[in-house]
Design a protein around this motif. Structure first.
Motif, PDB file in Angstrom:
ATOM      1  N   PRO A 171      -5.472   7.561   0.903  1.00 50.02           N
ATOM      2  CA  PRO A 171      -6.371   8.171   0.095  1.00 50.02           C
ATOM      3  C   PRO A 171      -7.885   8.164   0.580  1.00 50.02           C
ATOM      4  O   PRO A 171      -8.714   9.004   0.371  1.00 50.02           O
ATOM      5  CB  PRO A 171      -6.072   7.777  -1.068  1.00 50.02           C
ATOM      6  CG  PRO A 171      -5.493   6.511  -0.964  1.00 50.02           C
ATOM      7  CD  PRO A 171      -4.627   6.391   0.202  1.00 50.02           C
ATOM      8  N   ALA A 172      -8.122   6.922   1.195  1.00 46.88           N
ATOM      9  CA  ALA A 172      -9.528   6.626   1.551  1.00 46.88           C
ATOM     10  C   ALA A 172      -9.993   7.562   2.722  1.00 46.88           C
ATOM     11  O   ALA A 172     -11.190   8.150   2.880  1.00 46.88           O
ATOM     12  CB  ALA A 172      -9.697   5.205   1.815  1.00 46.88           C
TER      13      ALA A 172
ATOM     14  N   PRO B 189     -10.263   0.889   1.169  1.00 47.34           N
ATOM     15  CA  PRO B 189      -8.774   0.876   0.844  1.00 47.34           C
ATOM     16  C   PRO B 189      -8.217  -0.020  -0.277  1.00 47.34           C
ATOM     17  O   PRO B 189      -7.251   0.001  -0.638  1.00 47.34           O
ATOM     18  CB  PRO B 189      -7.979   0.681   2.137  1.00 47.34           C
ATOM     19  CG  PRO B 189      -8.871  -0.288   3.006  1.00 47.34           C
ATOM     20  CD  PRO B 189     -10.166   0.365   2.553  1.00 47.34           C
TER      21      PRO B 189
ATOM     22  N   HIS C 139     -13.582   1.994  -3.839  1.00 49.64           N
ATOM     23  CA  HIS C 139     -12.401   1.650  -3.721  1.00 49.64           C
ATOM     24  C   HIS C 139     -11.075   2.426  -3.931  1.00 49.64           C
ATOM     25  O   HIS C 139     -11.017   3.163  -4.913  1.00 49.64           O
ATOM     26  CB  HIS C 139     -12.141   0.210  -4.542  1.00 49.64           C
ATOM     27  CG  HIS C 139     -12.875  -0.972  -4.089  1.00 49.64           C
ATOM     28  ND1 HIS C 139     -13.064  -1.393  -2.934  1.00 49.64           N
ATOM     29  CD2 HIS C 139     -13.912  -1.638  -4.951  1.00 49.64           C
ATOM     30  CE1 HIS C 139     -13.948  -2.413  -2.664  1.00 49.64           C
ATOM     31  NE2 HIS C 139     -14.504  -2.568  -3.826  1.00 49.64           N
ATOM     32  N   TYR C 140     -10.371   2.407  -2.942  1.00 52.31           N
ATOM     33  CA  TYR C 140      -9.017   3.404  -3.059  1.00 52.31           C
ATOM     34  C   TYR C 140      -7.716   2.423  -3.214  1.00 52.31           C
ATOM     35  O   TYR C 140      -7.753   1.448  -2.787  1.00 52.31           O
ATOM     36  CB  TYR C 140      -9.043   4.459  -1.855  1.00 52.31           C
ATOM     37  CG  TYR C 140     -10.026   5.494  -1.856  1.00 52.31           C
ATOM     38  CD1 TYR C 140      -9.691   6.723  -2.423  1.00 52.31           C
ATOM     39  CD2 TYR C 140     -11.079   5.143  -1.401  1.00 52.31           C
ATOM     40  CE1 TYR C 140     -10.943   7.601  -2.369  1.00 52.31           C
ATOM     41  CE2 TYR C 140     -12.442   6.063  -1.377  1.00 52.31           C
ATOM     42  CZ  TYR C 140     -12.154   7.340  -2.122  1.00 52.31           C
ATOM     43  OH  TYR C 140     -13.068   8.231  -2.012  1.00 52.31           O
ATOM     44  N   LYS C 141      -6.680   3.288  -3.422  1.00 49.56           N
ATOM     45  CA  LYS C 141      -5.230   2.282  -3.524  1.00 49.56           C
ATOM     46  C   LYS C 141      -4.834   2.759  -1.940  1.00 49.56           C
ATOM     47  O   LYS C 141      -3.716   3.259  -1.895  1.00 49.56           O
ATOM     48  CB  LYS C 141      -4.467   2.991  -4.524  1.00 49.56           C
ATOM     49  CG  LYS C 141      -5.008   2.609  -5.938  1.00 49.56           C
ATOM     50  CD  LYS C 141      -3.836   2.855  -6.900  1.00 49.56           C
ATOM     51  CE  LYS C 141      -4.420   2.402  -8.360  1.00 49.56           C
ATOM     52  NZ  LYS C 141      -3.690   2.918  -9.384  1.00 49.56           N
TER      53      LYS C 141
ATOM     54  N   TYR D  16       0.830  -0.988  -0.073  1.00 49.53           N
ATOM     55  CA  TYR D  16       0.018   0.100  -0.035  1.00 49.53           C
ATOM     56  C   TYR D  16       1.029   1.387  -0.031  1.00 49.53           C
ATOM     57  O   TYR D  16       2.115   1.167   0.310  1.00 49.53           O
ATOM     58  CB  TYR D  16      -0.780   0.035   1.174  1.00 49.53           C
ATOM     59  CG  TYR D  16      -1.869  -1.104   1.267  1.00 49.53           C
ATOM     60  CD1 TYR D  16      -2.829  -1.344   0.254  1.00 49.53           C
ATOM     61  CD2 TYR D  16      -1.978  -2.005   2.321  1.00 49.53           C
ATOM     62  CE1 TYR D  16      -3.606  -2.285   0.275  1.00 49.53           C
ATOM     63  CE2 TYR D  16      -2.788  -2.966   2.221  1.00 49.53           C
ATOM     64  CZ  TYR D  16      -3.622  -3.312   1.318  1.00 49.53           C
ATOM     65  OH  TYR D  16      -4.464  -4.322   1.494  1.00 49.53           O
TER      66      TYR D  16
ATOM     67  N   ALA E 139     -16.115   3.823   1.934  1.00 50.59           N
ATOM     68  CA  ALA E 139     -14.565   4.216   1.434  1.00 50.59           C
ATOM     69  C   ALA E 139     -13.869   2.925   1.954  1.00 50.59           C
ATOM     70  O   ALA E 139     -13.630   2.441   3.046  1.00 50.59           O
ATOM     71  CB  ALA E 139     -13.763   5.426   2.100  1.00 50.59           C
TER      72      ALA E 139
ATOM     73  N   SER F  54     -16.329   4.312   6.647  1.00 50.57           N
ATOM     74  CA  SER F  54     -15.614   3.366   6.369  1.00 50.57           C
ATOM     75  C   SER F  54     -15.253   2.600   7.483  1.00 50.57           C
ATOM     76  O   SER F  54     -15.716   2.660   8.835  1.00 50.57           O
ATOM     77  CB  SER F  54     -14.321   3.978   5.984  1.00 50.57           C
ATOM     78  OG  SER F  54     -13.430   4.509   7.139  1.00 50.57           O
TER      79      SER F  54
ATOM     80  N   ASP G 226     -10.647  11.453   1.690  1.00 49.95           N
ATOM     81  CA  ASP G 226     -11.727  11.676   1.171  1.00 49.95           C
ATOM     82  C   ASP G 226     -12.883  11.481   2.053  1.00 49.95           C
ATOM     83  O   ASP G 226     -13.906  12.111   2.070  1.00 49.95           O
ATOM     84  CB  ASP G 226     -11.963  10.757  -0.030  1.00 49.95           C
ATOM     85  CG  ASP G 226     -11.402  11.167  -1.285  1.00 49.95           C
ATOM     86  OD1 ASP G 226     -10.811  12.317  -1.350  1.00 49.95           O
ATOM     87  OD2 ASP G 226     -11.644  10.544  -2.452  1.00 49.95           O
TER      88      ASP G 226
END
Length: 320
Positions: free
Chosen positions: A186-187, A155, A180-182, A34, A153, A199, A190
């Protein structure tokens, strides 16, 4: 012929042992699946200095994000099994992503050697302050009253965070959208900005924002309430059965890495994780410093695999 085979096997064993005795002779890389800043990355960066001190060589943390952690996982699985490349694994990248992405790039029991766990971290179900819910039941009711309106959200597809959300959907019949985030960083960015509504996140990432009131906790996934959030109920207390879950972090090596090296890393990590300053640092982040032998870690992975993989397959969770 039998004598020749025995001589060859003994020669390989002696060569491997001699190699392990000289290890490490150069920097060692810990590959994180990650981006910087998340639960798995933090764990790697906490233990790297202690391992470097123990072995007298740098332990370099390298982030390779993407594909639910599989970019990093595949990279390590295909690396030379010489003790210089390790995978800082977590539930999702190690156990779930190959199934969810439908890619047989690696399997935890086929392509890796278990080394040791590093931390065990419960998750927290958290919402943005502006969302008009204060309990798990209120979140479920709101989702049912506004089907598909809420955004959760994640990850990454196949992470423990994602699976906890899917489990809650299945158990309650609520409906929401998953974004979905990387990675965690970043999740949560937001979520703090109000682009998404809630989340599941690791306590090691979420705690500072919860303490500052930037996010509101509804429940934790631990067996019992946490000392860091004593007023926040568990999911079980909130009426959700079989909802105890932890995110582990742990070191894995490419299959075939000499056992002596695995034992050395495991023993050194155990000593690092006994350091009161490291223990306190993990506790401050909402995690528990937790080491195991290679054999114990392998047994733990087998149990987690047997618990979650059937759920993934039955629910048809896939990114394809």
């Amino acid at each position: 012929m039998q004598v020749k085979k025995m001589i060859m096997a003994l020669s390989i064993l002696l060569t491997s042992t001699a190699y392990a005795d000289n290890w490490p002779s150069k920097p060692v890389t810990i590959v994180v699946p990650y981006p910087p800043g998340g639960n798995v990355d933090v764990a790697a960066r906490l233990i790297a200095p202690g391992l470097a001190k123990a072995f007298g060589k740098p332990f370099i943390v390298e982030n390779k994000a993407g594909a639910g952690g599989m970019i990093a996982g595949e990279y390590v699985a295909k690396s030379k099994p010489d003790g210089y490349t390790f995978f800082m694994a977590a539930n999702g990248p190690l156990l779930y992503s190959p199934i969810i992405f439908n890619r047989d790039a690696y399997r935890w029991d086929r392509d890796f050697e278990a080394v040791t766990t590093i931390s065990m971290t419960p998750m927290v179900l958290q919402v943005r302050p502006g969302l008009p819910v204060k309990t798990v039941q209120e979140l479920i009711d709101y989702a049912k009253q506004h089907p598909g309106k809420l955004n959760m959200a994640s990850p990454g597809a196949g992470t423990s965070n994602h699976l906890m959300s899917e489990m809650l959907l299945a158990k309650t019949g609520a409906k929401w959208m998953t974004v979905h985030y990387k990675g965690n960083s970043p999740a949560i960015t937001d979520l703090l900005g109000g682009q998404v509504d809630f989340s599941f996140d690791q306590m090691s990432v979420a705690l500072p924002y919860l303490k500052d009131g930037k996010l509101r906790p509804l429940a934790v996934t631990s067996q019992k309430r946490l000392a860091s959030l004593p007023d926040v109920p568990t999911l079980t207390e909130s009426g959700i059965e079989d909802a105890v879950a932890y995110t582990f972090t742990g070191l894995m090596a490419p299959k075939g890495t000499p056992a002596d090296i695995l034992e050395k890393i495991s023993a050194a990590a155990t000593e690092v994780l006994k350091d009161p300053a490291i223990i306190e640092r993990f506790e401050t982040l909402g995690a528990e410093a937790h080491s195991t032998t290679p054999e114990a870690f392998k047994a733990y992975l087998k149990k987690e695999d047997e618990r979650w993989v059937p759920i993934i397959k039955k629910a048809g969770i896939s990114v394809n």
